[in-house]
Design a protein around this motif. Structure first.
Motif, PDB file in Angstrom:
ATOM      1  N   GLY A 204      34.348 -35.310  57.143  1.00  0.00           N
ATOM      2  CA  GLY A 204      34.699 -36.691  56.857  1.00  0.00           C
ATOM      3  C   GLY A 204      33.551 -37.559  56.398  1.00  0.00           C
ATOM      4  O   GLY A 204      33.527 -38.768  56.695  1.00  0.00           O
ATOM      5  N   ALA A 205      32.599 -36.991  55.674  1.00  0.00           N
ATOM      6  CA  ALA A 205      31.438 -37.756  55.208  1.00  0.00           C
ATOM      7  C   ALA A 205      31.863 -38.914  54.311  1.00  0.00           C
ATOM      8  O   ALA A 205      32.702 -38.753  53.422  1.00  0.00           O
ATOM      9  CB  ALA A 205      30.487 -36.837  54.441  1.00  0.00           C
ATOM     10  N   GLU A 206      31.289 -40.084  54.562  1.00  0.00           N
ATOM     11  CA  GLU A 206      31.533 -41.233  53.692  1.00  0.00           C
ATOM     12  C   GLU A 206      30.801 -41.063  52.359  1.00  0.00           C
ATOM     13  O   GLU A 206      31.317 -41.397  51.300  1.00  0.00           O
ATOM     14  CB  GLU A 206      31.045 -42.514  54.370  1.00  0.00           C
ATOM     15  CG  GLU A 206      31.785 -42.871  55.647  1.00  0.00           C
ATOM     16  CD  GLU A 206      31.196 -44.107  56.300  1.00  0.00           C
ATOM     17  OE1 GLU A 206      30.618 -44.953  55.570  1.00  0.00           O
ATOM     18  OE2 GLU A 206      31.298 -44.239  57.524  1.00  0.00           O
ATOM     19  N   ARG A 207      29.574 -40.567  52.465  1.00  0.00           N
ATOM     20  CA  ARG A 207      28.738 -40.322  51.286  1.00  0.00           C
ATOM     21  C   ARG A 207      28.017 -39.000  51.482  1.00  0.00           C
ATOM     22  O   ARG A 207      27.703 -38.620  52.608  1.00  0.00           O
ATOM     23  CB  ARG A 207      27.683 -41.433  51.103  1.00  0.00           C
ATOM     24  CG  ARG A 207      28.205 -42.744  50.595  1.00  0.00           C
ATOM     25  CD  ARG A 207      27.110 -43.804  50.645  1.00  0.00           C
ATOM     26  NE  ARG A 207      26.633 -44.001  52.012  1.00  0.00           N
ATOM     27  CZ  ARG A 207      27.262 -44.746  52.924  1.00  0.00           C
ATOM     28  NH1 ARG A 207      28.374 -45.368  52.611  1.00  0.00           N
ATOM     29  NH2 ARG A 207      26.774 -44.849  54.154  1.00  0.00           N
ATOM     30  N   VAL A 208      27.716 -38.321  50.381  1.00  0.00           N
ATOM     31  CA  VAL A 208      26.973 -37.061  50.431  1.00  0.00           C
ATOM     32  C   VAL A 208      25.822 -37.142  49.437  1.00  0.00           C
ATOM     33  O   VAL A 208      26.019 -37.519  48.274  1.00  0.00           O
ATOM     34  CB  VAL A 208      27.861 -35.846  50.093  1.00  0.00           C
ATOM     35  CG1 VAL A 208      27.037 -34.554  50.143  1.00  0.00           C
ATOM     36  CG2 VAL A 208      29.043 -35.763  51.050  1.00  0.00           C
ATOM     37  N   VAL A 209      24.633 -36.824  49.898  1.00  0.00           N
ATOM     38  CA  VAL A 209      23.470 -36.694  49.017  1.00  0.00           C
ATOM     39  C   VAL A 209      22.984 -35.254  49.097  1.00  0.00           C
ATOM     40  O   VAL A 209      22.699 -34.754  50.191  1.00  0.00           O
ATOM     41  CB  VAL A 209      22.326 -37.654  49.406  1.00  0.00           C
ATOM     42  CG1 VAL A 209      21.092 -37.379  48.536  1.00  0.00           C
ATOM     43  CG2 VAL A 209      22.762 -39.101  49.249  1.00  0.00           C
ATOM     44  N   VAL A 210      22.922 -34.589  47.965  1.00  0.00           N
ATOM     45  CA  VAL A 210      22.376 -33.239  47.898  1.00  0.00           C
ATOM     46  C   VAL A 210      20.883 -33.355  47.599  1.00  0.00           C
ATOM     47  O   VAL A 210      20.488 -33.928  46.585  1.00  0.00           O
ATOM     48  CB  VAL A 210      23.081 -32.404  46.813  1.00  0.00           C
ATOM     49  CG1 VAL A 210      22.474 -30.999  46.755  1.00  0.00           C
ATOM     50  CG2 VAL A 210      24.576 -32.318  47.104  1.00  0.00           C
ATOM     51  N   ALA A 211      20.070 -32.835  48.498  1.00  0.00           N
ATOM     52  CA  ALA A 211      18.613 -32.949  48.383  1.00  0.00           C
ATOM     53  C   ALA A 211      18.022 -31.571  48.086  1.00  0.00           C
ATOM     54  O   ALA A 211      17.945 -30.724  48.977  1.00  0.00           O
ATOM     55  CB  ALA A 211      18.016 -33.510  49.668  1.00  0.00           C
ATOM     56  N   PRO A 212      17.595 -31.311  46.837  1.00  0.00           N
ATOM     57  CA  PRO A 212      16.972 -30.018  46.528  1.00  0.00           C
ATOM     58  C   PRO A 212      15.608 -29.903  47.220  1.00  0.00           C
ATOM     59  O   PRO A 212      14.780 -30.801  47.102  1.00  0.00           O
ATOM     60  CB  PRO A 212      16.802 -30.055  44.996  1.00  0.00           C
ATOM     61  CG  PRO A 212      17.689 -31.164  44.520  1.00  0.00           C
ATOM     62  CD  PRO A 212      17.715 -32.159  45.633  1.00  0.00           C
ATOM     63  N   TYR A 213      15.411 -28.804  47.923  1.00  0.00           N
ATOM     64  CA  TYR A 213      14.141 -28.576  48.622  1.00  0.00           C
ATOM     65  C   TYR A 213      13.253 -27.707  47.728  1.00  0.00           C
ATOM     66  O   TYR A 213      13.039 -26.522  47.967  1.00  0.00           O
ATOM     67  CB  TYR A 213      14.396 -27.919  49.971  1.00  0.00           C
ATOM     68  CG  TYR A 213      13.181 -27.867  50.882  1.00  0.00           C
ATOM     69  CD1 TYR A 213      12.401 -28.995  51.103  1.00  0.00           C
ATOM     70  CD2 TYR A 213      12.836 -26.691  51.538  1.00  0.00           C
ATOM     71  CE1 TYR A 213      11.302 -28.956  51.946  1.00  0.00           C
ATOM     72  CE2 TYR A 213      11.736 -26.639  52.387  1.00  0.00           C
ATOM     73  CZ  TYR A 213      10.976 -27.776  52.587  1.00  0.00           C
ATOM     74  OH  TYR A 213       9.879 -27.731  53.420  1.00  0.00           O
ATOM     75  N   PHE A 214      12.775 -28.337  46.666  1.00  0.00           N
ATOM     76  CA  PHE A 214      11.896 -27.696  45.694  1.00  0.00           C
ATOM     77  C   PHE A 214      10.791 -28.682  45.343  1.00  0.00           C
ATOM     78  O   PHE A 214      11.000 -29.897  45.368  1.00  0.00           O
ATOM     79  CB  PHE A 214      12.660 -27.327  44.411  1.00  0.00           C
ATOM     80  CG  PHE A 214      13.739 -26.303  44.617  1.00  0.00           C
ATOM     81  CD1 PHE A 214      13.479 -24.957  44.422  1.00  0.00           C
ATOM     82  CD2 PHE A 214      15.014 -26.688  45.009  1.00  0.00           C
ATOM     83  CE1 PHE A 214      14.477 -24.003  44.611  1.00  0.00           C
ATOM     84  CE2 PHE A 214      16.022 -25.750  45.204  1.00  0.00           C
ATOM     85  CZ  PHE A 214      15.743 -24.401  45.006  1.00  0.00           C
ATOM     86  N   LEU A 215       9.635 -28.163  44.958  1.00  0.00           N
ATOM     87  CA  LEU A 215       8.527 -29.036  44.598  1.00  0.00           C
ATOM     88  C   LEU A 215       8.660 -29.606  43.195  1.00  0.00           C
ATOM     89  O   LEU A 215       8.258 -30.744  42.932  1.00  0.00           O
ATOM     90  CB  LEU A 215       7.201 -28.269  44.719  1.00  0.00           C
ATOM     91  CG  LEU A 215       6.746 -27.966  46.148  1.00  0.00           C
ATOM     92  CD1 LEU A 215       5.567 -27.006  46.127  1.00  0.00           C
ATOM     93  CD2 LEU A 215       6.380 -29.246  46.882  1.00  0.00           C
ATOM     94  N   PHE A 216       9.198 -28.801  42.265  1.00  0.00           N
ATOM     95  CA  PHE A 216       9.210 -29.192  40.857  1.00  0.00           C
ATOM     96  C   PHE A 216      10.585 -28.941  40.244  1.00  0.00           C
ATOM     97  O   PHE A 216      11.406 -28.218  40.805  1.00  0.00           O
ATOM     98  CB  PHE A 216       8.156 -28.395  40.073  1.00  0.00           C
ATOM     99  CG  PHE A 216       6.776 -28.462  40.651  1.00  0.00           C
ATOM    100  CD1 PHE A 216       6.038 -29.634  40.600  1.00  0.00           C
ATOM    101  CD2 PHE A 216       6.199 -27.359  41.266  1.00  0.00           C
ATOM    102  CE1 PHE A 216       4.775 -29.713  41.150  1.00  0.00           C
ATOM    103  CE2 PHE A 216       4.932 -27.412  41.814  1.00  0.00           C
ATOM    104  CZ  PHE A 216       4.216 -28.598  41.753  1.00  0.00           C
ATOM    105  N   ALA A 217      10.784 -29.530  39.084  1.00  0.00           N
ATOM    106  CA  ALA A 217      11.975 -29.232  38.303  1.00  0.00           C
ATOM    107  C   ALA A 217      11.956 -27.759  37.902  1.00  0.00           C
ATOM    108  O   ALA A 217      10.904 -27.118  37.858  1.00  0.00           O
ATOM    109  CB  ALA A 217      12.008 -30.115  37.058  1.00  0.00           C
ATOM    110  N   GLY A 218      13.143 -27.207  37.610  1.00  0.00           N
ATOM    111  CA  GLY A 218      13.182 -25.806  37.218  1.00  0.00           C
ATOM    112  C   GLY A 218      14.591 -25.270  37.166  1.00  0.00           C
ATOM    113  O   GLY A 218      15.573 -26.009  37.323  1.00  0.00           O
ATOM    114  N   VAL A 219      14.704 -23.970  36.973  1.00  0.00           N
ATOM    115  CA  VAL A 219      16.001 -23.323  36.820  1.00  0.00           C
ATOM    116  C   VAL A 219      16.846 -23.468  38.081  1.00  0.00           C
ATOM    117  O   VAL A 219      18.031 -23.813  38.018  1.00  0.00           O
ATOM    118  CB  VAL A 219      15.804 -21.829  36.458  1.00  0.00           C
ATOM    119  CG1 VAL A 219      17.139 -21.107  36.433  1.00  0.00           C
ATOM    120  CG2 VAL A 219      15.090 -21.693  35.111  1.00  0.00           C
TER     121      VAL A 219
END
Length: 229
Positions: A204-219
């Motif tokens: 029942g989340a009101e909002r969801v934030v997906v947080a990538p656990y990576f240092l840099f942009a990439g594939v």
């Protein structure tokens, strides 16, 4: 639901004096990821100033410059003791095996070379603060209360590495006011990104934030964003 950005950079701090510093990355086919890594190496070099004989960085595969190239241009003859820091977030296969093996090969080419090997970067309070700042940016003024965070790591066949991501999720949740923090992986381990998103929706989340656990942009961060969409 929103998707945060990779950490991409690490807060500056004191740089120990005296020894050359080699920053070692895994490597990526992403030009943006290579640029992020090289930018971080440049930043550390500027922070070090004249306190270190040399600061450089290279990759063990997929990208240039290689560790071998970088070691050849470092002042090893004058400074045979070199600090090598693995630019990885968890103590999984790359940090435990692949990077030490690459460094050992360089000792065969330069027998006087001696390594002082650093530990992986996470979990560390500075990284947790950086993650929280990225999540706040994605929230864009909306409250943490009622927000479920989905922390998406790389995933590994090494259970220690996966357990560290679970630990980061718990540490990120403690005292920051989120409704909860679930962890997941983009490859090689479960739960997957879609499975974690399904779980928080059922909660029942009101909002969801997906947080990538990576240092840099990439594939892989791009894959996280695609699966979160």
């Amino acid at each position: 639901m929103t998707t945060g950005q990779p950490l991409m950079a690490i807060s500056g701090g004191a740089v120990s004096a005296g020894l050359p510093l080699l920053i070692v990355g895994h490597g990526t086919r992403s030009a943006a990821g290579v640029a992020g890594f090289c930018g971080l190496v440049d930043r550390v070099r500027k922070l070090a100033g004249q306190r270190l004989p040399a600061v450089d960085g290279g990759f063990i595969e997929l990208s240039a410059p290689s560790v071998a190239e970088v070691v050849r241009r470092m002042p090893v003859a004058e400074h045979p003791d070199v600090v090598a820091v693995p630019l990885v977030l968890t103590a999984a296969g790359h940090g435990k095996g692949d990077i030490p093996a690459a460094l050992a090969r360089e000792r065969q080419h330069q027998p006087g070379l001696r390594w002082r090997y650093g530990r992986p970067l996470g979990p560390h309070p500075a990284l947790l603060d950086a993650l929280a700042a990225r999540i706040d940016a994605a929230l864009d003024g909306r409250p943490r209360t009622g927000t479920q965070v989905v922390l998406a790591g790389r995933g590994s066949t090494d259970p220690d590495g996966n357990a560290e991501v679970a630990k980061v999720a718990r540490l990120l949740w403690e005292g920051r006011g989120y409704a909860g923090v679930e962890f997941c992986f983009i490859s090689l381990a479960e739960p997957s990104v879609p499975a974690a998103l399904d779980k928080v929706r059922r909660l029942g989340a009101e909002r969801v934030v997906v947080a990538p656990y990576f240092l840099f942009a990439g594939v892989l961060p791009d894959r996280v964003a695609a699966q979160a969409g």
